[in-house]
Design a protein around this motif. Structure first.
Motif, PDB file in Angstrom:
ATOM      1  N   VAL A  76       0.812  -1.093   0.020  1.00 20.90           N
ATOM      2  CA  VAL A  76      -0.011  -0.170  -0.031  1.00 20.90           C
ATOM      3  C   VAL A  76       0.929   1.132   0.085  1.00 20.90           C
ATOM      4  O   VAL A  76       0.664   2.013  -0.764  1.00 20.90           O
ATOM      5  N   ARG A  77       1.835   1.269   0.775  1.00 25.93           N
ATOM      6  CA  ARG A  77       2.730   2.494   1.037  1.00 25.93           C
ATOM      7  C   ARG A  77       3.276   2.671  -0.375  1.00 25.93           C
ATOM      8  O   ARG A  77       3.439   3.891  -0.937  1.00 25.93           O
ATOM      9  N   ASN A  78       3.773   1.572  -1.306  1.00 22.77           N
ATOM     10  CA  ASN A  78       4.600   1.755  -2.419  1.00 22.77           C
ATOM     11  C   ASN A  78       3.717   2.135  -3.588  1.00 22.77           C
ATOM     12  O   ASN A  78       3.997   3.109  -4.365  1.00 22.77           O
ATOM     13  N   VAL A  79       2.573   1.597  -3.430  1.00 22.76           N
ATOM     14  CA  VAL A  79       1.638   2.074  -4.360  1.00 22.76           C
ATOM     15  C   VAL A  79       1.202   3.496  -4.288  1.00 22.76           C
ATOM     16  O   VAL A  79       0.835   4.215  -5.228  1.00 22.76           O
ATOM     17  N   GLU A  80       0.732   4.028  -2.991  1.00 26.22           N
ATOM     18  CA  GLU A  80       0.559   5.473  -2.777  1.00 26.22           C
ATOM     19  C   GLU A  80       1.912   6.213  -3.063  1.00 26.22           C
ATOM     20  O   GLU A  80       1.482   7.372  -3.732  1.00 26.22           O
ATOM     21  N   VAL A  97      -6.460   3.571 -11.241  1.00 25.73           N
ATOM     22  CA  VAL A  97      -6.070   2.470 -10.496  1.00 25.73           C
ATOM     23  C   VAL A  97      -6.725   1.263 -10.522  1.00 25.73           C
ATOM     24  O   VAL A  97      -7.965   1.353 -10.057  1.00 25.73           O
ATOM     25  N   GLU A  98      -6.242   0.168 -10.751  1.00 23.62           N
ATOM     26  CA  GLU A  98      -6.930  -1.074 -10.832  1.00 23.62           C
ATOM     27  C   GLU A  98      -6.619  -2.018  -9.688  1.00 23.62           C
ATOM     28  O   GLU A  98      -5.556  -1.796  -9.176  1.00 23.62           O
ATOM     29  N   ASP A 113      -7.414  -6.598   1.622  1.00 26.39           N
ATOM     30  CA  ASP A 113      -7.034  -5.474   2.354  1.00 26.39           C
ATOM     31  C   ASP A 113      -6.180  -4.523   1.870  1.00 26.39           C
ATOM     32  O   ASP A 113      -6.535  -3.172   1.700  1.00 26.39           O
ATOM     33  N   ILE A 114      -5.398  -5.057   0.784  1.00 32.16           N
ATOM     34  CA  ILE A 114      -4.502  -3.832  -0.094  1.00 32.16           C
ATOM     35  C   ILE A 114      -5.688  -3.096  -1.008  1.00 32.16           C
ATOM     36  O   ILE A 114      -5.284  -2.080  -1.111  1.00 32.16           O
ATOM     37  N   ASN A 115      -6.545  -3.886  -1.533  1.00 29.09           N
ATOM     38  CA  ASN A 115      -7.483  -3.182  -2.632  1.00 29.09           C
ATOM     39  C   ASN A 115      -8.448  -2.187  -1.684  1.00 29.09           C
ATOM     40  O   ASN A 115      -8.490  -1.275  -2.296  1.00 29.09           O
ATOM     41  N   ARG A 116      -8.857  -2.740  -0.499  1.00 31.04           N
ATOM     42  CA  ARG A 116      -9.471  -1.393   0.210  1.00 31.04           C
ATOM     43  C   ARG A 116      -9.003  -0.416   0.575  1.00 31.04           C
ATOM     44  O   ARG A 116      -9.382   0.829   0.337  1.00 31.04           O
ATOM     45  N   HIS A 117      -7.499  -0.427   0.810  1.00 29.54           N
ATOM     46  CA  HIS A 117      -6.695   0.606   0.988  1.00 29.54           C
ATOM     47  C   HIS A 117      -6.506   1.504  -0.093  1.00 29.54           C
ATOM     48  O   HIS A 117      -6.603   2.706  -0.128  1.00 29.54           O
ATOM     49  N   LEU A 118      -6.230   0.754  -1.349  1.00 30.72           N
ATOM     50  CA  LEU A 118      -5.949   1.492  -2.255  1.00 30.72           C
ATOM     51  C   LEU A 118      -7.235   2.378  -2.966  1.00 30.72           C
ATOM     52  O   LEU A 118      -7.095   3.658  -3.413  1.00 30.72           O
ATOM     53  N   TRP A 119      -8.416   1.610  -2.727  1.00 31.98           N
ATOM     54  CA  TRP A 119      -9.572   2.443  -2.952  1.00 31.98           C
ATOM     55  C   TRP A 119      -9.892   3.632  -2.357  1.00 31.98           C
ATOM     56  O   TRP A 119     -10.341   4.465  -2.844  1.00 31.98           O
ATOM     57  N   ALA A 127      -7.377  10.040  -8.713  1.00 34.86           N
ATOM     58  CA  ALA A 127      -7.316   8.953  -9.401  1.00 34.86           C
ATOM     59  C   ALA A 127      -8.869   8.244  -9.466  1.00 34.86           C
ATOM     60  O   ALA A 127      -9.348   8.310  -8.242  1.00 34.86           O
ATOM     61  N   GLN A 128      -8.857   7.582 -10.515  1.00 32.66           N
ATOM     62  CA  GLN A 128     -10.213   6.808 -10.484  1.00 32.66           C
ATOM     63  C   GLN A 128     -10.017   5.223 -10.321  1.00 32.66           C
ATOM     64  O   GLN A 128      -8.802   4.778 -10.044  1.00 32.66           O
ATOM     65  N   TRP A 129     -10.779   4.442  -9.735  1.00 32.10           N
ATOM     66  CA  TRP A 129     -10.608   3.052  -9.498  1.00 32.10           C
ATOM     67  C   TRP A 129     -11.263   2.286 -10.150  1.00 32.10           C
ATOM     68  O   TRP A 129     -12.659   2.499 -10.455  1.00 32.10           O
TER      69      TRP A 129
END
Length: 189
Positions: A76-80, A97-98, A113-119, A127-129
């Motif tokens: 999550v931190r890296n994608v952010e 962001v997919e 969990d990752i996807n929830r944070h990125l969403w 960004a759109q999700w």
């Protein structure tokens, strides 16, 4: 659609393996997918994406981090970091962001969990999700076996299901008004 600028697809082997130009003929596609890439690898080569100055960046990365036993927080931190860097360096670029794709059900909890944070984070960088799980996952979080032979990489049917979600998402993204730029305050020091 391509008259409004190229689309850069950024990610790992799942992105690299797609015949995106054939599947999205209205788009001019730059494929920045690299097999085996983790979020750390994308950060390291983000300059190449920025130098290409795409009109749209589509990001799908994170599944290989789990194979390296990286934590949800690390991914999550890296994608952010990737998203913040793209937004800072390419303020007019539209970002999609997919969700990290499903794979074997043993990874489902971490991926959700990752996807929830990125969403939740995506809107903070305008960004759109795009959640691909409804199209690709079984109820238990397993990648639908009709779409993969190895519970990770997609077959032709899997890519077709992905493109069926991505094409309309790109069309909607192009219709959105441009993102507002960050306000830069003068240096009064």
């Amino acid at each position: 659609m391509s008259d409004s600028g190229p689309t850069a697809l950024v990610g790992d082997s799942l992105v690299q393996g797609g015949d995106w130009q054939a599947w999205l003929p209205e788009e001019t596609i730059y494929n920045f997918g690299v097999g085996g890439d983790t979020t750390d690898d994308v950060i390291a080569r983000l300059g190449d994406v920025i130098s290409a100055r795409p009109a749209i960046v589509v990001l799908l990365i994170g599944t290989n981090d789990l194979a390296w036993r990286r934590s949800v927080e690390h991914v999550v931190r890296n994608v952010e970091t990737i998203l913040v860097t793209i937004r800072r360096e390419l303020p007019d670029t539209r970002i999609l962001v997919e969700s990290v794709l499903p794979r074997g059900h043993e990874f489902a909890e971490q991926l959700r969990d990752i996807n929830r944070h990125l969403w939740q984070f995506a809107p903070t960088v305008h960004a759109q999700w795009l959640d691909l799980w409804p199209a690709l996952a079984l109820d238990d979080g397993e990648l639908n076996p009709a779409y993969s032979e190895d519970r990770l990489h997609l077959n032709e049917a899997g890519y077709r299901a992905w493109v069926d979600e991505l094409a309309p998402a790109l069309e909607r993204l192009r219709q959105l008004p441009p993102s507002s730029r960050a306000i830069t305050l003068p240096d009064l020091g």
